[in-house]
Design a protein around this motif. Structure first.
Motif, short mmCIF file in Angstrom:
data_model
loop_
_atom_site.label_atom_id
_atom_site.label_comp_id
_atom_site.label_asym_id
_atom_site.label_seq_id
_atom_site.Cartn_x
_atom_site.Cartn_y
_atom_site.Cartn_z
N VAL A 1 -27.00 51.35 48.11
CA VAL A 1 -26.50 52.88 48.40
C VAL A 1 -26.46 53.69 46.98
O VAL A 1 -26.03 54.59 46.68
CB VAL A 1 -24.89 52.53 48.60
CG1 VAL A 1 -24.64 52.08 49.92
CG2 VAL A 1 -24.34 51.62 47.57
N LYS A 2 -27.42 52.93 45.85
CA LYS A 2 -27.44 53.52 44.80
C LYS A 2 -28.82 54.26 44.63
O LYS A 2 -29.62 53.96 45.16
CB LYS A 2 -27.53 52.35 43.64
CG LYS A 2 -26.36 51.30 43.58
CD LYS A 2 -26.48 50.34 42.31
CE LYS A 2 -25.43 49.48 42.54
NZ LYS A 2 -25.77 48.46 41.45
N PHE B 1 -23.70 56.83 43.67
CA PHE B 1 -23.59 56.24 44.87
C PHE B 1 -23.75 57.13 46.13
O PHE B 1 -22.92 57.86 46.39
CB PHE B 1 -22.27 55.30 45.15
CG PHE B 1 -22.09 54.41 43.90
CD1 PHE B 1 -22.78 53.05 44.13
CD2 PHE B 1 -21.50 54.62 42.71
CE1 PHE B 1 -22.57 52.12 43.22
CE2 PHE B 1 -21.35 53.63 41.93
CZ PHE B 1 -22.01 52.34 42.17
N THR C 1 -26.87 44.05 52.83
CA THR C 1 -25.97 45.10 53.49
C THR C 1 -24.53 44.72 53.71
O THR C 1 -23.52 45.34 53.52
CB THR C 1 -26.48 45.88 54.46
OG1 THR C 1 -26.86 44.53 55.35
CG2 THR C 1 -27.64 46.64 54.23
N ILE D 1 -22.41 44.65 50.62
CA ILE D 1 -21.95 46.12 50.10
C ILE D 1 -21.10 46.57 51.24
O ILE D 1 -19.99 46.95 50.76
CB ILE D 1 -23.34 46.84 50.34
CG1 ILE D 1 -24.39 46.70 49.19
CG2 ILE D 1 -22.73 48.36 50.01
CD1 ILE D 1 -25.43 47.33 49.06
N GLY D 2 -21.10 46.43 52.33
CA GLY D 2 -20.21 46.80 53.47
C GLY D 2 -18.84 46.11 53.44
O GLY D 2 -17.89 46.70 53.67
N PRO E 1 -18.46 48.98 48.03
CA PRO E 1 -19.76 49.57 47.94
C PRO E 1 -20.03 50.40 46.80
O PRO E 1 -20.92 50.39 46.55
CB PRO E 1 -19.55 50.51 49.32
CG PRO E 1 -18.53 50.37 50.01
CD PRO E 1 -17.48 49.50 49.23
N PHE E 2 -18.82 51.07 46.36
CA PHE E 2 -19.28 52.25 45.13
C PHE E 2 -18.82 51.44 43.95
O PHE E 2 -18.59 52.24 42.92
CB PHE E 2 -18.66 53.53 45.45
CG PHE E 2 -19.27 54.28 46.63
CD1 PHE E 2 -20.42 53.56 47.25
CD2 PHE E 2 -18.96 55.36 47.08
CE1 PHE E 2 -21.07 54.41 48.36
CE2 PHE E 2 -19.23 56.15 48.08
CZ PHE E 2 -20.66 55.76 48.70
N GLU E 3 -18.57 50.36 44.00
CA GLU E 3 -18.29 49.49 42.64
C GLU E 3 -17.39 50.11 41.78
O GLU E 3 -17.40 50.30 40.62
CB GLU E 3 -19.59 49.43 41.89
CG GLU E 3 -20.71 48.55 42.43
CD GLU E 3 -22.01 48.41 41.89
OE1 GLU E 3 -22.03 48.85 40.76
OE2 GLU E 3 -23.14 47.78 42.53
N PHE E 4 -16.10 50.36 42.36
CA PHE E 4 -15.08 50.81 41.55
C PHE E 4 -14.37 49.68 40.72
O PHE E 4 -13.82 50.00 39.74
CB PHE E 4 -13.80 51.28 42.63
CG PHE E 4 -14.10 52.59 43.16
CD1 PHE E 4 -14.98 53.67 42.57
CD2 PHE E 4 -13.96 52.64 44.62
CE1 PHE E 4 -15.55 54.78 43.38
CE2 PHE E 4 -14.36 53.99 45.37
CZ PHE E 4 -15.04 54.93 44.52
#
Lengths: 392, 392
Positions: free
Chosen positions: A158-159, A174, A244, A247-248, A252-255
């Motif tokens: 997603v990057k 992202f 995947t 990530i899922g 996923p957006f690495e907060f």
């Protein structure tokens, strides 16, 4: 006045298709995909941006794509030009290239309901993905990765990113694609180094998550080294699935700050820089994995037998386990990489190490002296192996 | 090989705080907010970027912020310089300014766990938000909007952007902030035009969604025109609440094509361009609302009595309802704006019109001749009003 609390969720969904001869008239997979976008009233468009490193080996690419769209995807208005950009890290360093892509988006009237189709290796897909993500706040991105690395790892994630004033991946977002098409036949024109390099990410994910996948890689190492396509197809699919799933299933957006998929990467990033990207990403990851595994074995965290299996698999695949730049300047250059990685993570270091094959654990400190002795170990081992090979 | 289906959701959450004298040592609101970020091990930093249009009226701003952080937020490492950028649309046209902000992020070591604090009007917050969103794939953004428009509309939403080669908002992302602080006292230094301009967005959201809010604005129009702060505080809070409810309840990142909050905006965007941004956004939105309401009345969609109430409220607030640029070039310039809006929406036009006060409906076509006659109507009405005023 009362505080207003905003809360919402955003749902993302995309498919990763596995195919051969994607642009062959008889292959319905792209046609079927675009069949999901036939609403009345819209006039959706598509712009193709291809990696020169791929396009050079496929001189009929633009024609094939145009023929496919004219025959099978008539409702999508394909931009007449296929834009070709230089491949590799250079493409991410050139701000003018990013500008050129945004210009093309404007000139061809590519809007948020239209598509950008990126074809190429990881670096080009990073650049194209970034241009797509920020133009009009996000154009629908289709990724067609053409290397092992991008098919099993970066291309299915997603990057995206470009470099900024020499800082790797400084600018990025992202932004999930709307689809990924992995074409096995596109790997045939890879040189041996790129064929091999992508396998490092599969080894990485197997080591931290799945001993059975590592066992499979071990059993198939020679077939992979000999460019067996059926074996490679399985490796890519399984690695993409694990990537995947990770990530899922996580962040996923690495907060947060946990990034297990960065196993082996702190040293890899630094080595890429120290060699001015002559060592390719996957090659650097192989060395980074070797280094962190030796480190874990020196801590008695990772059993010696596991370490030897890991180093043996990497060697069988043809990876170097050492590079002289690791030792340069009394290893201070390498150790600066750890400092930079800590900065990158917001001041708190989180490094994945191995407890055993298939099981990673996070630690928050690495010892500089043990890093140095791990470098020495790999240097000695490499010299001995070379001597041995020379003798044989 | 089986297709891999990726699906996940990303959760966002942020608070919009309403306060006065934000940087006063006795105001705990910022201190309390940063109290949520005290995990061990991290060394979080903060970089402040302020709008010159605001900073010029608040010469102690940098000192106040530094004093506040030294006394109350010691665990966050505040960058020594407060970066000041020019306000207004110009800030979004200057690519060098975006570069400068990214450089500052790098120089001050601002990472993904650190904060960028943007202070200013909508344009500066757009620029700062974009730089924050794409640096390191997203730095935590705190917005401190200093205009009515940004406090009740853009500043509480999820968008950012800069212009690219003269194309408004061409580059941008959807990236929610981590917090918004609306300080009523910051509005005191606004000129009358900016005080008024932001009210247009409140009228817009009332017209399409909430007749009772419109009634309230109607009752309080003179107080608003006379800069009654208590009344303005209520207007901002209610408008911000409706704006966030709309975003959170719908399609926050605009994957679809319905954009009801764009009511009145197709003509507004064009008018801003045609006047080289001399007409400010909120002023242009007021004219855009007037135009689309006259249009709807001409279709007998909107009752004439509702139209007159709307035009009367806009006039009471001091908005112009007409600008000569609307009629220029036989209205072709304006009508091109409709074409551009259609392009922007992906080829299918969706325009919100009013059925009655408080209820919008979407249509997919506008008639060019009726647009022209709506322009004539507003021109005539404005001339007559001027004559009337001249007589009095």
């Amino acid at each position: 006045m009362q505080t207003i609390q905003q809360r919402f969720q955003v749902a993302y969904e995309y498919a990763i298709f596995f195919t051969e001869n994607l642009f062959d008239q008889n292959n319905p997979i792209l046609k079927d995909f675009f069949g999901n976008y036939t609403e009345q009233g819209f006039q959706r468009k598509a712009l193709v941006i291809a990696d020169a490193g791929f396009a050079d080996f496929h001189p009929t690419l633009a024609n094939d794509i145009h023929a496919y769209f004219s025959n099978s995807v008539q409702h999508i208005n394909l931009a007449p030009e296929v834009i070709v950009v230089p491949g590799g890290e250079a493409s991410k360093n050139d701000a003018a290239l990013f500008d050129k892509l945004c210009e093309a988006v404007d000139v061809h009237g590519i809007d948020r309901h239209s598509f950008i189709i990126g074809i190429g290796g990881g670096a080009v897909l990073d650049l194209v993905g970034y241009a797509a993500a920020v133009s009009h706040r996000g154009i629908k991105l289709i990724r067609i990765p053409t290397t092992v690395l991008s098919q099993n790892d970066s291309g299915v994630g997603v990057k995206n990113s470009i470099n900024f004033h020499g800082k790797k991946n400084f600018l990025g977002t992202f932004a999930p694609p709307v689809a990924v098409f992995n074409d096995l036949t596109f790997l045939r024109t890879l040189d041996d180094r790129d064929w091999r390099a992508g396998i490092a990410e599969a080894i990485k994910v197997a080591l931290i998550k799945d001993v059975s996948f590592f066992n499979w890689i071990e059993e198939n190492a020679l077939a992979l080294a000999n460019r067996d396509e059926t074996v490679m197809a399985y490796l890519i699919h399984r690695c993409a699935q694990m990537h995947t799933d990770h990530i899922g299933g996580g962040d996923p957006f690495e907060f947060g700050s946990s990034r297990p998929l960065d196993f082996g990467h702190w040293a890899a990033h630094k080595l890429e820089y120290l060699t001015n990207f002559e060592v390719r990403h996957g090659e650097a990851v192989a060395i980074g994995i070797a280094l962190d595994c030796v480190y874990a074995a020196k801590l008695n965290m990772l059993p010696e037998s596991d370490l030897q299996r890991i180093l043996e698999v990497l060697s069988q695949l043809g990876f170097d386990l050492y590079h002289p730049k690791l030792a340069e300047n009394d290893k201070i250059n390498l150790r600066n990489g750890l400092h930079e990685f800590r900065e990158h993570l917001g001041g708190r270091l989180t490094i994945m190490l191995l407890e055993k094959i298939g099981k990673g654990v996070e630690v928050h400190e690495l010892d500089a002296d043990i890093i140095a002795s791990a470098v020495d170990y790999l240097e000695t081992k490499t010299i001995n192996t070379s001597v041995l090979e020379a003798k044989i």
